[in-house]
Design a protein around this motif. Structure first.
Motif, PDB file in Angstrom:
ATOM      1  N   SER A   1       0.468  -1.371   0.266  1.00 36.55           N
ATOM      2  CA  SER A   1      -0.012   0.016  -0.304  1.00 36.55           C
ATOM      3  C   SER A   1       1.097   0.979  -0.086  1.00 36.55           C
ATOM      4  CB  SER A   1      -0.998  -0.529   1.191  1.00 36.55           C
ATOM      5  OG  SER A   1       0.176  -0.166   2.443  1.00 36.55           O
ATOM      6  N   ARG A   2       2.334   1.443   0.379  1.00 37.82           N
ATOM      7  CA  ARG A   2       3.337   2.693  -0.009  1.00 37.82           C
ATOM      8  C   ARG A   2       3.368   2.438  -0.745  1.00 37.82           C
ATOM      9  NH1 ARG A   2       3.875   4.498   5.606  1.00 37.82           N
ATOM     10  NH2 ARG A   2       5.019   6.124   4.754  1.00 37.82           N
ATOM     11  N   GLY A   3       3.269   1.842  -1.921  1.00 33.29           N
ATOM     12  CA  GLY A   3       3.435   1.952  -3.238  1.00 33.29           C
ATOM     13  C   GLY A   3       5.456   1.744  -3.460  1.00 33.29           C
ATOM     14  N   TYR A   4       6.057   2.034  -2.254  1.00 30.11           N
ATOM     15  CA  TYR A   4       7.457   1.906  -2.300  1.00 30.11           C
ATOM     16  C   TYR A   4       8.246   1.427  -1.553  1.00 30.11           C
ATOM     17  CZ  TYR A   4       8.154   5.111   0.853  1.00 30.11           C
ATOM     18  OH  TYR A   4       8.169   5.850   3.084  1.00 30.11           O
ATOM     19  N   ALA A   5       7.837   0.295  -0.918  1.00 29.90           N
ATOM     20  CA  ALA A   5       8.268  -0.598  -0.089  1.00 29.90           C
ATOM     21  C   ALA A   5       7.221  -1.522   0.332  1.00 29.90           C
ATOM     22  CB  ALA A   5       8.135  -0.238   1.582  1.00 29.90           C
ATOM     23  N   LEU A   6       7.588  -2.720   0.772  1.00 24.99           N
ATOM     24  CA  LEU A   6       7.280  -4.682   1.308  1.00 24.99           C
ATOM     25  C   LEU A   6       6.054  -3.642   2.465  1.00 24.99           C
ATOM     26  CD1 LEU A   6       9.040  -6.708  -0.428  1.00 24.99           C
ATOM     27  CD2 LEU A   6       7.357  -5.253  -1.260  1.00 24.99           C
ATOM     28  N   SER A   7       5.792  -4.887   3.412  1.00 24.24           N
ATOM     29  CA  SER A   7       4.949  -4.866   4.595  1.00 24.24           C
ATOM     30  C   SER A   7       6.087  -5.427   5.305  1.00 24.24           C
ATOM     31  CB  SER A   7       4.068  -5.799   4.674  1.00 24.24           C
ATOM     32  OG  SER A   7       4.348  -7.640   3.982  1.00 24.24           O
ATOM     33  N   TYR A   8       5.426  -5.248   6.312  1.00 28.25           N
ATOM     34  CA  TYR A   8       7.120  -5.486   7.736  1.00 28.25           C
ATOM     35  C   TYR A   8       7.453  -6.901   7.865  1.00 28.25           C
ATOM     36  CZ  TYR A   8       9.425  -6.737  11.281  1.00 28.25           C
ATOM     37  OH  TYR A   8      10.487  -6.870  12.914  1.00 28.25           O
ATOM     38  N   ASP A   9       6.354  -7.679   7.139  1.00 26.39           N
ATOM     39  CA  ASP A   9       6.449  -9.317   8.162  1.00 26.39           C
ATOM     40  C   ASP A   9       7.270  -9.805   6.897  1.00 26.39           C
ATOM     41  OD1 ASP A   9       4.554  -8.605   5.254  1.00 26.39           O
ATOM     42  OD2 ASP A   9       3.004  -9.769   6.292  1.00 26.39           O
ATOM     43  N   ILE A  10       6.571  -9.330   4.847  1.00 25.53           N
ATOM     44  CA  ILE A  10       8.018 -10.516   4.286  1.00 25.53           C
ATOM     45  C   ILE A  10       9.327  -9.506   4.154  1.00 25.53           C
ATOM     46  CG2 ILE A  10       6.758  -9.151   2.289  1.00 25.53           C
ATOM     47  CD1 ILE A  10       7.758 -12.561   1.674  1.00 25.53           C
ATOM     48  N   THR A  11       9.611  -8.043   4.424  1.00 22.27           N
ATOM     49  CA  THR A  11      10.701  -7.904   4.723  1.00 22.27           C
ATOM     50  C   THR A  11      11.366  -8.544   5.321  1.00 22.27           C
ATOM     51  OG1 THR A  11       9.386  -5.229   3.820  1.00 22.27           O
ATOM     52  CG2 THR A  11      11.797  -5.266   5.245  1.00 22.27           C
ATOM     53  N   ALA A  12      10.908  -8.913   7.382  1.00 18.09           N
ATOM     54  CA  ALA A  12      11.813  -9.041   7.841  1.00 18.09           C
ATOM     55  C   ALA A  12      11.793 -10.879   7.716  1.00 18.09           C
ATOM     56  CB  ALA A  12      10.417  -8.535   9.431  1.00 18.09           C
ATOM     57  N   HIS A  13      11.530 -11.496   6.768  1.00 20.01           N
ATOM     58  CA  HIS A  13      11.789 -12.544   6.610  1.00 20.01           C
ATOM     59  C   HIS A  13      12.299 -12.952   5.971  1.00 20.01           C
ATOM     60  CE1 HIS A  13       9.327 -16.484   7.313  1.00 20.01           C
ATOM     61  NE2 HIS A  13       9.146 -16.868   6.104  1.00 20.01           N
ATOM     62  N   PHE A  14      12.597 -11.970   4.266  1.00 25.59           N
ATOM     63  CA  PHE A  14      13.632 -11.837   3.748  1.00 25.59           C
ATOM     64  C   PHE A  14      14.682 -11.885   5.011  1.00 25.59           C
ATOM     65  CE2 PHE A  14      17.041  -9.088   1.234  1.00 25.59           C
ATOM     66  CZ  PHE A  14      16.558 -10.238   0.016  1.00 25.59           C
ATOM     67  N   PHE A  15      15.134 -10.726   5.425  1.00 27.70           N
ATOM     68  CA  PHE A  15      16.547 -10.329   5.712  1.00 27.70           C
ATOM     69  C   PHE A  15      16.353 -11.360   6.919  1.00 27.70           C
ATOM     70  CE2 PHE A  15      15.876  -6.140   4.034  1.00 27.70           C
ATOM     71  CZ  PHE A  15      16.987  -5.817   3.972  1.00 27.70           C
ATOM     72  N   ARG A  16      15.845 -12.076   7.311  1.00 30.45           N
ATOM     73  CA  ARG A  16      16.292 -12.934   8.855  1.00 30.45           C
ATOM     74  C   ARG A  16      16.924 -14.577   7.866  1.00 30.45           C
ATOM     75  NH1 ARG A  16      12.414 -15.977  10.683  1.00 30.45           N
ATOM     76  NH2 ARG A  16      10.312 -14.013  10.014  1.00 30.45           N
ATOM     77  N   GLY A  17      16.327 -14.025   6.070  1.00 33.14           N
ATOM     78  CA  GLY A  17      16.395 -15.917   5.875  1.00 33.14           C
ATOM     79  C   GLY A  17      16.997 -15.543   5.001  1.00 33.14           C
ATOM     80  N   LEU A  18      18.274 -14.526   5.078  1.00 34.10           N
ATOM     81  CA  LEU A  18      19.465 -13.597   4.227  1.00 34.10           C
ATOM     82  C   LEU A  18      20.500 -14.419   5.165  1.00 34.10           C
ATOM     83  CD1 LEU A  18      21.041 -12.296   1.883  1.00 34.10           C
ATOM     84  CD2 LEU A  18      20.428 -10.602   3.322  1.00 34.10           C
ATOM     85  N   LEU A  19      20.283 -14.329   6.425  1.00 37.71           N
ATOM     86  CA  LEU A  19      21.431 -14.540   7.269  1.00 37.71           C
ATOM     87  C   LEU A  19      21.290 -15.154   7.979  1.00 37.71           C
ATOM     88  CD1 LEU A  19      20.540 -11.383  10.007  1.00 37.71           C
ATOM     89  CD2 LEU A  19      22.062 -11.554   8.185  1.00 37.71           C
ATOM     90  N   SER A  20      19.916 -16.851   7.887  1.00 39.25           N
ATOM     91  CA  SER A  20      20.212 -17.575   8.208  1.00 39.25           C
ATOM     92  C   SER A  20      20.884 -19.174   6.818  1.00 39.25           C
ATOM     93  CB  SER A  20      18.751 -18.231   8.266  1.00 39.25           C
ATOM     94  OG  SER A  20      18.427 -17.860   8.909  1.00 39.25           O
ATOM     95  N   ALA A  21      20.406 -18.045   5.120  1.00 38.51           N
ATOM     96  CA  ALA A  21      21.007 -18.773   4.447  1.00 38.51           C
ATOM     97  C   ALA A  21      22.015 -18.325   4.416  1.00 38.51           C
ATOM     98  CB  ALA A  21      20.548 -18.648   2.949  1.00 38.51           C
ATOM     99  N   SER A  22      23.235 -17.412   4.739  1.00 37.48           N
ATOM    100  CA  SER A  22      24.518 -17.968   4.954  1.00 37.48           C
ATOM    101  C   SER A  22      25.535 -18.175   5.375  1.00 37.48           C
ATOM    102  CB  SER A  22      24.945 -15.598   4.805  1.00 37.48           C
ATOM    103  OG  SER A  22      24.130 -15.384   6.238  1.00 37.48           O
ATOM    104  N   LEU A  23      24.603 -18.878   6.345  1.00 32.76           N
ATOM    105  CA  LEU A  23      25.223 -20.397   6.874  1.00 32.76           C
ATOM    106  C   LEU A  23      26.254 -20.988   5.956  1.00 32.76           C
ATOM    107  CD1 LEU A  23      22.675 -20.678  10.076  1.00 32.76           C
ATOM    108  CD2 LEU A  23      25.032 -20.087  10.331  1.00 32.76           C
TER     109      LEU A  23
END
Length: 1433
Positions: free
Chosen positions: A1098-1120
């Protein structure tokens, strides 16, 4: 002869034997003494009567030599008397016997010609006949003389006396009839006696059994002699008159009955009952083995021929006009009873063959022929196909020889059979279309055949009823184009006939049911039906039906005279506008309702609002009371027939009577509640079924009757021995199309809403009823089920089987138990009802939804069903189990489950419950109300997924052991289930995913990820199956409307996001090998975000918090998995800057919440300083905060749009109102891209405030912030219009910004642009040569959005104050933009017009006046004449 004191001769003799010893030496002496005594006191007639009851057994004193032989005594007396008279003793005995019979039967005071004797007469006759039998045994009786003397009596013999002679083997009926000197007199006597016998039985019920014996014995004689076979002629040569007499008597009795058929209304009830008693001679069971089978068949064939050819006075024209009055229920019951008895002996095939033979060789009585057709189709289930074959045969012969007789016969039979309703024969319109509606019809072979057909139809026209003419006009025979004139001539003739009948073709309904031949449907009633159908279409499409539009133009008389008055009937208008009000309003706005008519309607509605409606409802209730009672009586009569297996043959006729009574009852209901057409979908409001009170009472009555009949029949016989009674009953109900909506609605109430509260008897009855409904599914239109709210997906009509599936839901403990009981009862009943049915036929009869429900429920509730089945159990338990209320329903279901025949059904593909179907059912369960506990449910899920469906082949609904395929099925099913309506929640879509199923999906995804690590070098490991699944669902989807597609897509993407967030975070990111290094691959996720996911932010230039946080947390986990985790994270975030900047913008928006989560996770996983790119994000946030609070230098190094994103988000979250300008002034002079990027983010918020005001973005605040930034850009002379112009090469530096915006926000950039007009100064026109081009291009985009109906934001959507409407109302924005352009054009330098040529064509289309202005001022001469001081605004 009576002795002293009135004692008999026997008493005297017996008494003397007891009192004293005989004085005679021997019996001979005693006999001589008696003869001497009788010689003086002799009456031979009395003697025959008295002595017949001889002494039997020994005397009481046991002295056998004292017995008196009455036989030898009467023989001696007769011989002595005969010798004196000089005649043979046999002759004397015969004459005296006749005299005795005459004295007994014709006593003084007894009525003459009464066929039955009274009790005293019967007793005396018995004594006489016993004596005669004794004489016969001693050869002292002459039969022939006795027969002759019988006909010489003063009055003809009494029928019962003749029967006793025949039954006692004294003189047979044939011998007696042969001795009659006048055969016609014998026929007259016997015929009148039989008529009297039937009439006397009616007045004396106690003699029914005796009369039945007389009738059956004589009927056997009639058939043995009247219809002799060649093999029997040799032994009956002695009879010359008897065959004639027997044949004539049968003919006389048939004539007696047929004469009454035509005068049924004039005859009294007793006479009709007497004739009905005679019809018992047509019961084949009467004759058993006494009559040769060929004789019996000959008799029945002769009778049918006589009936069909009796008194053939009616012409074909009379038959055409009157055949509607000859339907089964309107035909005399005597005639239908006779037909039914004949058909029992013949069977349907032979009956129709006999009918065909009679039609070909005799002149017939059309009333009897057509009533025979009606009786056949009603009472013989196989008659429908046989008649179709006959009709085809008749048409072939007609067109082969151009024979009008065969033609008219075919048409009369087709119409007559169709009169009995679609439950027993196809409608006439369907038959006519099938026979002549295509080039393959019999008439299509040549022009001669075509002319023959239309000559025939033309000859019918003067006698035709209106419904048949309408069928011929609306469904005309196929005619080649070159012979079209032949058809037009006929249509003209038919229309003329309709005009003579005062039925204008223009008055035909818009949706008229031409399958009906009911002439009582007047234009008013048909118009009501048309209104009902039009309202159905309008409710579904929200558009005026095309047929109504066409009628308002091309059929104006019908539209104005009938349709509009039916639509505008005065009523009390509801407070909330209903479909009818909306439809009327749409017609009014389309100028399809005259103003004066509409005003009259509104006034009448207002007047009606003041009246009370209670009296009207009472009148309606009372109006249908009498027909309801008649229906109840006929249903009770049906139950009596079903309880008596010997009367099963009467059931079809009784059902036809019930159908007639049902039609009377339904006729009292309002016409507007009737179904509009034969095949229109039936609308059922599943969430809240509504039934008219009169219809509900009728449906309840019929359902109750069905259940009672089922229970009554099952009490005596198992289902396979109950005959077709129940099938015929349900088929009859299906034939009443106006009953089906109420029937299906009531079943919805009982099964869907009240199912768990029903008792065992109700469930059994409903289950059997559903089976029979499915058996008659060809008669039931599709169902349009309404589940509470309009679905965003295209509506789909349901078959009857799919309708049951939608009603049988399994969500709670109670619904599981009910569904199991219902499906078990239905399947058991079907398998017991048709035990001899082939496997293929059984599959066709059994609704697949019931079997699939059992496949789901039984293993879920019964552990035994999850393993390998034991040997087949006792077959008898199949029906005993569900019909025994005390038996546990689980045991009953297991009993069915273990049947070998049921297991064979489960092997059929149509009955196999696939993994997807299992998931859909499981996702409907409410875990908190489940019949299983959490642990039990977990065990069941493990068994179903890992043991049942994952290893199973795809051909049987499994996954072939493919884990990826299983994940795809689960994801697709979860999405489909969430898109479907949740019926238990009043139509609201589901908002959460089943946690148990999601848990299993998470397990599978993790297992797949582990496997991919091992296969990271192969091709399969380079594709992310998860995003393939999601993308595939969004491809090539076709819907009914763009808005429907938009809503579905938005809902779908929100569900995608929910599933992604529910999966392990590392599942979003893949790992792959590059050389010897393990790197992170986010390409699939980036593509999915850029193409789809960004469009639901809905903000046009930013995703919702849930998917944003999920991506970054997944990024850190996958980097293992990487050798250098920090390097892997840095590479991905660096790639984000160009490939998926929206993820970084999202991080900027949510950084205050995101930072502690990521720092904590990084510390847990690695315990080292943050990765460089994560640290940079932290620095940007810190720099923005420090810049705003203390004025330190900003920004740090890096892309300016990233700095702008953090600065913009920090301003929105932290900076107080009014301090934005000071912050902007502190930015350096070289910050053009930073400021333009800030403008972009502020405009995104401005648009968000318009389309998503609930997100917390204030429109006025965003507008002021945007104007501040724009003013800062203007003050510094910086270029900013390129931000809006994607086609300009220089705008590539802003393409990152535009790529991060949602499609909806980019689409609404013109609205944002023209919201900034207060900051547009005339210097822009000269300083920025592209400005005018951008402004004109955005204006054209704005107009196109409006013209194409795109949903521009409305003021009420934004929650704005009235003062902000200048920037909120779409029209106001367009007017503002136009005023600006018209004011700017005169001020533009000539160079500004150089690049607008590509836009002129669109301008011509959307705003010709503006284009003319552009052309005028774009010439150099005009430009030089402009006033330099002209002000733009």
């Amino acid at each position: 002869m009576a002795g002293p004191g009135g004692r008999t001769w026997r008493d005297l003799l017996a008494g003397r034997a007891r009192k004293r010893k005989s004085t005679f030496g021997s019996g001979a002496e005693l006999q001589d003494a008696v003869l001497r005594l009788l010689d003086h006191h002799q009456n031979l007639n009395d003697l025959l009567l008295e002595v017949g009851d001889s002494v039997k057994g020994g005397g009481q004193d046991g002295v056998e030599h004292q017995e008196v032989s009455s036989e030898s005594f009467i023989v001696s007396v007769l011989q002595e008397q005969a010798s004196r008279l000089g005649v043979p003793a046999a002759v004397l005995a015969a004459k005296n016997a006749v005299t005795g019979i005459e004295r007994i039967c014709h006593t003084t005071g007894s009525p003459s010609q009464v066929p039955l004797l009274n009790g005293d007469q019967r007793k005396r006759l018995s004594c006489l006949l016993q004596t005669v039998k004794d004489l016969l045994a001693n050869n002292v009786f002459c039969r022939s003389l006795f027969c002759q003397e019988m006909w010489k009596m003063k009055d003809p013999p009494v029928l019962e006396a003749v029967w006793h002679l025949h039954r006692g083997d004294i003189v047979g009926l044939g011998e007696l009839l042969e001795s009659n000197p006048a055969a016609p007199a014998a026929v007259e006597w016997l015929g009148s006696s039989l008529c009297g016998l039937c009439q006397q039985v009616e007045s004396s019920p106690g003699d029914v059994e005796l009369a039945g014996c007389i009738l059956s014995d004589f009927a056997i004689v009639f058939l043995q002699n009247g219809f002799q076979q060649t093999s029997e002629l040799g032994r009956k040569l002695e009879f010359k008159k008897v065959p004639y007499i027997c044949h004539a008597v049968l003919q006389r009795m048939l004539t007696w009955v047929l004469d009454a058929v035509g005068k049924e209304k004039q005859e009294d009830v007793s006479t009709l009952q007497a004739m009905r008693f005679w019809l018992n001679v047509f019961n084949a069971s009467v004759y058993k083995s006494a009559v040769h089978p060929d004789s019996l068949q000959q008799f029945f064939r002769h009778t049918l021929t006589e009936v069909l050819t009796y008194n053939p006075l009616l012409k074909v024209s009379d038959a055409i006009h009157m055949q509607k009055e000859w339907s089964f229920t309107r035909t005399c019951s005597l005639l239908t009873t006779l037909y039914r008895k004949l058909f029992v002996a013949f069977g349907a095939k032979e009956s129709i063959c006999q009918l065909q033979q009679v039609l070909e060789t005799h002149e017939v009585n059309w009333q009897h022929v057509l009533s025979c057709v009606s009786t056949l189709v009603v009472c013989q289930a196989e008659a429908e196909q046989l008649f179709k074959d006959l009709l085809s045969h008749l048409l072939i012969k007609a067109f082969e020889n151009y024979d009008m007789e065969n033609m008219i016969t075919a048409f009369l039979i087709a119409r007559q059979a169709a009169l009995e309703g679609p439950a027993v024969f196809m409608p006439y319109s369907e038959w006519f279309k099938a026979s002549f509606g295509s080039s393959g019809g019999h008439h299509g072979s040549s022009k001669k055949a075509l002319v023959f057909l239309f000559e025939f139809l033309s000859e019918l026209v003067p006698f035709e009823a209106a419904p048949y003419l309408k069928v011929h006009i609306m469904y005309p025979p196929f005619v080649p184009a070159k012979h079209r004139s032949i058809l037009l001539e006929y249509i003209t003739l038919a229309k003329t006939r309709l005009a003579d009948l005062k039925v204008a073709i223009e008055d035909m309904g818009l949706y008229e049911d031409l399958s009906s031949t009911d002439e009582s449907v007047q234009p008013q009633a048909q118009a009501l039906r048309d209104v009902e159908k039009a309202l159905q279409i309008f409710e579904n499409t929200r558009k005026i039906p095309t047929s109504v539009i066409e009628a308002s133009i091309f059929r104006r008389p019908y539209y104005t005279s009938w349709f509009l008055p039916a639509l505008l009937r005065p009523r009390v208008l509801p407070k909330t506008p209903d479909v009818c009000m909306a439809f009327i309003d749409s017609l009014k706005r389309a100028d399809k309702i005259p103003s004066n008519l509409y005003s009259t309607y509104i006034q009448a509605c207002c007047a009606m609002k003041e009246k009370m409606l209670q009296d009207e409802s009472k009148v309606e209730t009372g109006h249908s009371k009498e027909p309801i009672e008649q229906l109840e009586a006929e249903l009770a009569a049906l139950r009596m027939l079903i309880e008596d297996q010997a009367k099963y043959e009467d059931v079809p006729a009784q059902i036809a009577v019930i159908s007639d009574r049902l039609e009377s009852v339904l006729g009292h209901s309002s016409d507007e509640n009737e179904a509009a057409t034969l095949n229109s979908p039936i609308q059922v409001d599943v969430a809240a079924p509504r039934l008219a009170p009169c219809h509900q009472s009728v449906v309840d009555l019929l359902l109750t009757s069905f259940c009672q009949n089922l229970m009554a029949a099952s009490y005596f016989n198992p289902p396979d021995r109950q005959g077709p009674c129940l099938s015929l009953f349900v088929k009859m109900m299906c034939g009443h199309k106006n009953l089906l909506p109420a029937l299906l609605g009531r079943l919805c109430q009982l099964i869907y809403h009240q199912g768990p509260s029903l008792n065992d008897a109700h469930i059994l009855g409903l289950a059997a009823f559903v089976i029979h409904l499915s058996e008659s599914r060809a008669l039931i239109p599709e169902v349009e089920a309404n589940f509470g709210i309009s679905q965003p997906v295209p509506e789909k009509f349901l078959s009857v089987s799919e309708y049951w599936n939608s009603l049988l839901v399994c969500r709670t403990e109670e619904s599981f138990a009910f569904c199991m009981r219902f499906c078990t009862a239905a399947a058991s009943y079907l398998m017991c009802k048709f035990p001899a049915c082939s496997h293929e036929d059984l599959c066709a009869l059994l609704p697949s939804s019931l079997v699939k429900k059992l496949q789901y429920i039984v293993p879920r509730l019964c552990l035994e069903a999850r393993g390998i089945l034991c040997k087949e159990g006792n077959t008898d338990l199949i029906w005993n189990s569900p019909s025994c209320p005390s038996l546990n329903y689980k045991r009953a279901s297991l009993c069915l489950w273990k049947q070998a025949r049921f297991q064979e059904l489960l092997k059929e593909k149509a009955f196999q419950l696939s993994f997807r179907e299992w998931l859909l059912l499981e996702l409907e369960v409410y875990p908190e109300k489940d019949i299983l506990s959490a642990s039990e449910r977990q065990d069941f899920h493990y068994w179903a997924i890992y043991q049942q469906y994952l290893p199973a082949p795809s051909a049987s609904g499994g996954c072939d052991g493919d884990l990826e395929k299983a994940c795809g099925v689960i994801i697709n099913t979860i999405l489909d289930s969430s898109q479907r309506l949740d019926l238990g929640s009043c139509g609201q879509s589901k908002t959460s995913v089943n946690p148990d199923i999601l848990c299993k999906l998470q397990e599978m995804v993790l297992e797949l990820r582990c496997r991919r690590k091992l296969l990271s070098g192969c091709v399969d490991a380079q594709r992310h199956f998860l995003f393939e699944i999601l993308q595939e669902r969004l491809k090539d989807r076709k819907t009914g409307s763009a808005l429907g597609e938009q809503l579905w897509r938005q809902q779908e993407l929100l569900l995608h996001r929910r599933i992604l967030v529910g999966l392990p975070a590392s599942a979003l990111i893949m790992t792959c090998q590059k050389g010897k290094k393990t790197v992170l691959d986010c390409e699939d996720f980036f593509r999915f975000v850029n193409s789809e996911l960004k469009n639901v932010c809905s903000r046009g230039y930013a995703l919702s918090y849930d998917i944003t946080a999920h991506f970054f947390r997944g990024l850190l986990s996958a980097s293992l998995d990487c050798e250098e985790s920090a390097e892997g994270v840095n590479d991905v975030l660096t790639a984000c800057q160009t490939k998926c900047p929206i993820l970084l913008f999202s991080a900027a928006l949510w950084w205050l919440r995101l930072e502690p989560v990521l720092c904590s996770q990084w510390k847990r996983l690695f315990g080292t300083p943050l990765a460089e790119e994560l640290e940079r994000l932290r620095e940007w946030q810190s720099s923005a905060t420090s810049f705003l609070s203390s004025g330190v230098v900003f920004p740090p190094s890096g892309p300016p749009w990233m700095s702008a994103a953090f600065l913009h988000c920090t301003v929105q979250q932290q900076l107080p109102r009014g301090r934005e300008r000071n912050a902007l002034k502190r930015l350096g002079a070289d910050k053009e891209q930073l400021l333009v990027s800030l403008l972009f983010f502020s405009l995104m918020d401005l648009i968000s405030a318009k389309i998503a005001p609930k997100e917390g973005v204030d429109f006025q605040t965003s507008l002021e912030w945007s104007l501040e930034i724009l003013q800062c850009l203007e003050d510094r002379g910086m270029s900013w219009p390129l931000l809006f112009h994607s086609a300009e090469k220089d705008s590539r530096k802003y393409c990152v910004l535009r790529s991060a915006a949602s499609d909806r926000h980019v689409q609404l950039l013109p609205v944002a642009f023209y919201s900034l007009t207060p900051c547009f100064h005339h210097e822009l026109l000269t300083r920025e040569q592209t400005f005018f081009y951008v402004a004109l291009d955005l204006y054209i985009q704005l107009l196109r959005l409006f013209v194409e109906g795109k949903d521009l934001p409305q003021p009420e959507q934004m929650g704005q104050s009235p003062d902000s409407t200048e920037h909120g109302d779409p029209l106001e924005v367009i007017f503002t933009a136009r005023r600006f352009l018209l004011g700017a054009i005169p001020r533009c330098p000539v160079q500004s017009f150089g690049n607008i040529q590509p836009l002129l064509a669109s301008c011509e289309e959307l705003d010709p006046e503006l284009r003319a202005t552009l052309l005028h001022f774009s010439s150099p001469t005009t430009s030089m004449e402009l006033d330099e001081d002209l002000v733009l605004f």
